[in-house]
Design a protein around this motif. Sequence first.
Motif, PDB file in Angstrom:
ATOM      1  N   VAL A 180       0.865  -1.177   0.000  1.00 51.48           N
ATOM      2  CA  VAL A 180       0.000   0.000   0.000  1.00 51.48           C
ATOM      3  C   VAL A 180       0.905   1.232   0.000  1.00 51.48           C
ATOM      4  N   ILE A 181       0.590   2.170  -0.883  1.00 53.69           N
ATOM      5  CA  ILE A 181       1.373   3.402  -1.026  1.00 53.69           C
ATOM      6  C   ILE A 181       0.572   4.533  -0.394  1.00 53.69           C
ATOM      7  N   VAL A 182       1.216   5.275   0.506  1.00 58.46           N
ATOM      8  CA  VAL A 182       0.518   6.290   1.297  1.00 58.46           C
ATOM      9  C   VAL A 182       1.098   7.673   1.028  1.00 58.46           C
ATOM     10  N   ASN A 183       0.225   8.606   0.694  1.00 62.88           N
ATOM     11  CA  ASN A 183       0.604  10.000   0.466  1.00 62.88           C
ATOM     12  C   ASN A 183       0.323  10.789   1.739  1.00 62.88           C
ATOM     13  N   ALA A 184       1.343  11.471   2.267  1.00 64.91           N
ATOM     14  CA  ALA A 184       1.182  12.242   3.509  1.00 64.91           C
ATOM     15  C   ALA A 184       0.873  13.715   3.264  1.00 64.91           C
ATOM     16  N   LEU A 185       0.725  14.119   1.993  1.00 63.77           N
ATOM     17  CA  LEU A 185       0.362  15.510   1.694  1.00 63.77           C
ATOM     18  C   LEU A 185      -1.119  15.739   1.975  1.00 63.77           C
ATOM     19  N   GLY A 186      -1.543  17.001   1.946  1.00 66.11           N
ATOM     20  CA  GLY A 186      -2.939  17.342   2.195  1.00 66.11           C
ATOM     21  C   GLY A 186      -3.860  16.827   1.104  1.00 66.11           C
ATOM     22  N   PRO A 187      -5.161  16.687   1.420  1.00 61.18           N
ATOM     23  CA  PRO A 187      -6.113  16.113   0.468  1.00 61.18           C
ATOM     24  C   PRO A 187      -6.242  16.889  -0.838  1.00 61.18           C
ATOM     25  N   GLN A 188      -6.045  18.204  -0.782  1.00 57.94           N
ATOM     26  CA  GLN A 188      -6.165  18.999  -2.003  1.00 57.94           C
ATOM     27  C   GLN A 188      -5.058  18.652  -2.995  1.00 57.94           C
ATOM     28  N   PHE A 189      -3.885  18.309  -2.479  1.00 57.55           N
ATOM     29  CA  PHE A 189      -2.772  17.922  -3.364  1.00 57.55           C
ATOM     30  C   PHE A 189      -2.909  16.462  -3.788  1.00 57.55           C
ATOM     31  N   HIS A 190      -3.387  15.622  -2.871  1.00 56.41           N
ATOM     32  CA  HIS A 190      -3.609  14.215  -3.196  1.00 56.41           C
ATOM     33  C   HIS A 190      -4.622  14.093  -4.340  1.00 56.41           C
ATOM     34  N   ILE A 244       4.669   1.928   1.627  1.00 53.72           N
ATOM     35  CA  ILE A 244       5.566   2.957   1.079  1.00 53.72           C
ATOM     36  C   ILE A 244       4.946   4.316   1.360  1.00 53.72           C
ATOM     37  N   LEU A 245       5.688   5.166   2.028  1.00 53.60           N
ATOM     38  CA  LEU A 245       5.233   6.522   2.332  1.00 53.60           C
ATOM     39  C   LEU A 245       5.902   7.533   1.409  1.00 53.60           C
ATOM     40  N   TYR A 246       5.138   8.562   1.022  1.00 54.75           N
ATOM     41  CA  TYR A 246       5.748   9.671   0.274  1.00 54.75           C
ATOM     42  C   TYR A 246       5.003  10.956   0.609  1.00 54.75           C
ATOM     43  N   CYS A 247       5.583  12.080   0.213  1.00 58.26           N
ATOM     44  CA  CYS A 247       4.958  13.393   0.410  1.00 58.26           C
ATOM     45  C   CYS A 247       5.496  14.308  -0.682  1.00 58.26           C
ATOM     46  N   GLY A 248       5.948  15.508  -0.321  1.00 59.53           N
ATOM     47  CA  GLY A 248       6.517  16.400  -1.321  1.00 59.53           C
ATOM     48  C   GLY A 248       8.022  16.229  -1.457  1.00 59.53           C
ATOM     49  N   ILE A 251       9.798  14.564   3.809  1.00 61.24           N
ATOM     50  CA  ILE A 251       9.891  15.115   5.169  1.00 61.24           C
ATOM     51  C   ILE A 251       8.620  14.822   5.966  1.00 61.24           C
ATOM     52  N   SER A 252       7.469  15.369   5.538  1.00 59.75           N
ATOM     53  CA  SER A 252       6.243  15.187   6.330  1.00 59.75           C
ATOM     54  C   SER A 252       5.827  13.720   6.415  1.00 59.75           C
ATOM     55  N   ALA A 253       6.188  12.911   5.421  1.00 61.25           N
ATOM     56  CA  ALA A 253       5.852  11.477   5.460  1.00 61.25           C
ATOM     57  C   ALA A 253       6.500  10.779   6.644  1.00 61.25           C
ATOM     58  N   THR A 254       7.562  11.354   7.197  1.00 63.53           N
ATOM     59  CA  THR A 254       8.221  10.713   8.339  1.00 63.53           C
ATOM     60  C   THR A 254       7.383  10.838   9.615  1.00 63.53           C
ATOM     61  N   VAL A 255       6.417  11.772   9.652  1.00 62.77           N
ATOM     62  CA  VAL A 255       5.465  11.822  10.765  1.00 62.77           C
ATOM     63  C   VAL A 255       4.600  10.563  10.727  1.00 62.77           C
ATOM     64  N   TYR A 265       4.083  -1.428  13.165  1.00 63.81           N
ATOM     65  CA  TYR A 265       4.300  -1.774  11.754  1.00 63.81           C
ATOM     66  C   TYR A 265       5.805  -1.865  11.519  1.00 63.81           C
ATOM     67  N   ASP A 266       6.229  -2.835  10.716  1.00 65.09           N
ATOM     68  CA  ASP A 266       7.679  -2.958  10.514  1.00 65.09           C
ATOM     69  C   ASP A 266       8.094  -3.106   9.046  1.00 65.09           C
ATOM     70  N   LYS A 267       7.123  -3.095   8.115  1.00 61.08           N
ATOM     71  CA  LYS A 267       7.484  -3.173   6.690  1.00 61.08           C
ATOM     72  C   LYS A 267       7.262  -1.803   6.058  1.00 61.08           C
ATOM     73  N   LEU A 268       8.097  -0.875   6.492  1.00 62.46           N
ATOM     74  CA  LEU A 268       7.908   0.537   6.148  1.00 62.46           C
ATOM     75  C   LEU A 268       9.052   1.062   5.287  1.00 62.46           C
ATOM     76  N   MET A 269       8.692   1.869   4.284  1.00 66.38           N
ATOM     77  CA  MET A 269       9.686   2.448   3.380  1.00 66.38           C
ATOM     78  C   MET A 269       9.329   3.898   3.084  1.00 66.38           C
ATOM     79  N   LEU A 270      10.335   4.698   2.812  1.00 64.46           N
ATOM     80  CA  LEU A 270      10.123   6.092   2.414  1.00 64.46           C
ATOM     81  C   LEU A 270      10.625   6.292   0.989  1.00 64.46           C
ATOM     82  N   TYR A 271       9.728   6.789   0.127  1.00 71.37           N
ATOM     83  CA  TYR A 271      10.151   7.207  -1.214  1.00 71.37           C
ATOM     84  C   TYR A 271      10.777   8.588  -1.046  1.00 71.37           C
ATOM     85  N   ASP A 272      12.088   8.603  -1.016  1.00 74.37           N
ATOM     86  CA  ASP A 272      12.830   9.788  -0.581  1.00 74.37           C
ATOM     87  C   ASP A 272      12.566  11.017  -1.459  1.00 74.37           C
TER      88      ASP A 272
END
Length: 291
Positions: A180-190, A244-248, A251-255, A265-272
């Motif tokens: 599952v790929i997760v976007n940490a940006l605000g809904p307007q950008f998502h 997989i977490l991402y944002c802009g 940075i904010s995805a690390t929250v 959770y232990d299968k976590l990745m950041l799309y840098d």
Amino acid sequence: MSQPSALITTEQLASILGHPNLRLYDCTTYNEPVPPGSNVPYRAVPGDKTFAAGHIPGADFLDLQGEFSDTSAQQFFMMPEVAQLEAAFGRHGLDAKKTIVLYSIGAMMWATRFWWMLRSLGVDAQVLDGGFDKWKDEGRAVETGAPKGYPATVFEAAPRAGFFVDKTFVKARIGDPSTVIVNALGPQFHGGLEPSRYGRPGRVPGSVNVPAATLTNADKTLTTLADAEAKFTALGVTRDKNVILYCGGGISATVDLLMLTQLGYDKLMLYDASMGEWARDAALPIETDER
């Protein structure tokens, strides 16, 4: 299940302030606007001036975009080579034997970014819940002036694989039922319904949206584990999945990453490179909500 040691409260920090083993760092950066049409989404400005104006007594200052990023990369804040990080953290007196506490002014994401970087190097740190804002609001001691620093040490990384992934990895996981790929940006950008400072509006196809801002309370502390769990699981972010977490700009995805780690959770990745790269690469697919 939970790992509460990733967070430290203002009360807990106050009780160990001045301890010889404590290494305390202000991690603040500011993203300042750039003129329309600029080829960068913002200007990254270190928080050294606000550090000098006020910081938690004894703290040192870490310049994320300076010493702790790959400044040759097109995107801001990209993870540099391990040797660069070992040298930089060593200069600031940080090593695995110390009690490491990270905080930032405003958003906690600058501290959580360093927390994730250190975690990828095999070193566990703690993030101050609520950051400097909560510390100051509680009337606790504040010091001014330039950082005095800590005695230099030898920082030895024990890198953990898979903490950071690239666009090729992300693209290959689109539509993968085990991911599952997760976007940490605000809904307007998502949704892609507003112009994006990163390039093409929209999101990585198939990604779900858990904005970092929704995991933070008004006093800048993080929400409860129960609330965070409800937000993630409602969107199919479960412990059996590769997440997989991402944002802009990574940075904010690390929250989100800190909250997920706290939840076990232990299968976590950041799309840098995140949308700073994805939105500008026309060869990569992008998805928006129907207008």
